[in-house]
Design an enzyme around this catalytic site. Sequence first.
Site, PDB file in Angstrom:
ATOM      1  N   PRO A 104       0.774  -1.207   0.018  1.00 23.12           N
ATOM      2  CA  PRO A 104       0.267   0.130   0.056  1.00 23.12           C
ATOM      3  C   PRO A 104       0.815   1.182   0.145  1.00 23.12           C
ATOM      4  O   PRO A 104       0.242   2.389   0.103  1.00 23.12           O
ATOM      5  CB  PRO A 104      -0.660  -0.164   1.216  1.00 23.12           C
ATOM      6  N   GLU A 105       2.231   1.268  -0.171  1.00 25.87           N
ATOM      7  CA  GLU A 105       3.053   2.441   0.037  1.00 25.87           C
ATOM      8  C   GLU A 105       3.938   2.608  -1.357  1.00 25.87           C
ATOM      9  O   GLU A 105       3.379   3.015  -2.323  1.00 25.87           O
ATOM     10  CB  GLU A 105       4.062   2.201   1.041  1.00 25.87           C
TER      11      GLU A 105
END
Length: 303
Positions: A104-105
């Site tokens: 998610p980064e």
Amino acid sequence: MPLFKWIHVIFKNGITDAKVELGKKLYFDPRLSKSGIISCNTCHNLGEGGDDGVEASIGHKWTANPHHVNAPTVYNAVFFDAQFWDGRAKDLEEQAQGPMQAAPEMASTTDFVEKVVNSMPEYVNDFKDAYGKDVKITFEKVTDTIGLFERTLVTPSAFDDYLNGDENAMTPAQKDGLKTFIQVGCATCHTGVALGGNMNAFNVVDTYKHQNVGDFKGDANGMVKVPTLRNVTKTAPYFHNGKIWSLKEAIVEMGRIQLGVKISDKEAASIEEFMKALDGRMPEITIPMLPSSTATTPKPDMN
């Protein structure tokens, strides 16, 4: 930071101008992310306070942090006992490996990062200048270099000048605020060079009013990293899930859940005044010109 940790850093990866400048380039380079648009500076913006100014960071494919965790400031993080809210990384070099590989980064892989850096002759030459002609550019070498740059991001403040003997460095109101800060009990957890950065219990006396936002519960023992108070006026929103935007409200809430005391409006205002003395002299950061991509540089992937 304990002396043995400084000694470890010195022998592991001594700081030089060449390494710092290279680390800065890598810190600002979005091509280390899968999408090609997210850099370390995206969530730890050096022009904004070392964080991103939102409750939960936004990463790859416009994904909000699934645990609703707020990005801590990178300024003065060198003084922390551990990195991440749950303290799972022992130092900045280890911490730099996490966001790059997190889906998610930055959503990269170690192989992807290595291919990106090794595809650009300027980066290859920079690594040779920094580490010697026989250097092997690995993922760990990249993240170690970023971590080393981050070690230089310190912000001495009026509070430090006061501690060093300059009686006029802090205003009378700030000195009164320091007394209130100590008397109320804030210094119980906000200690050390960073006035934070150590691991401590959370929800000691009562439960944080936004505890149900996100699923973060601390480490295996429920311990949470105490945030630094340096530059705290610049790093809203507050708490691990970023649900409190007012510094005064954050002070009152911490008193309630950690100390079991009702901090009055007058006391909160006094403490907040002291915290203004923790606004540091920010290092002058010049945005680096990054190496040109080549035909072998991995293409951005938004999927």
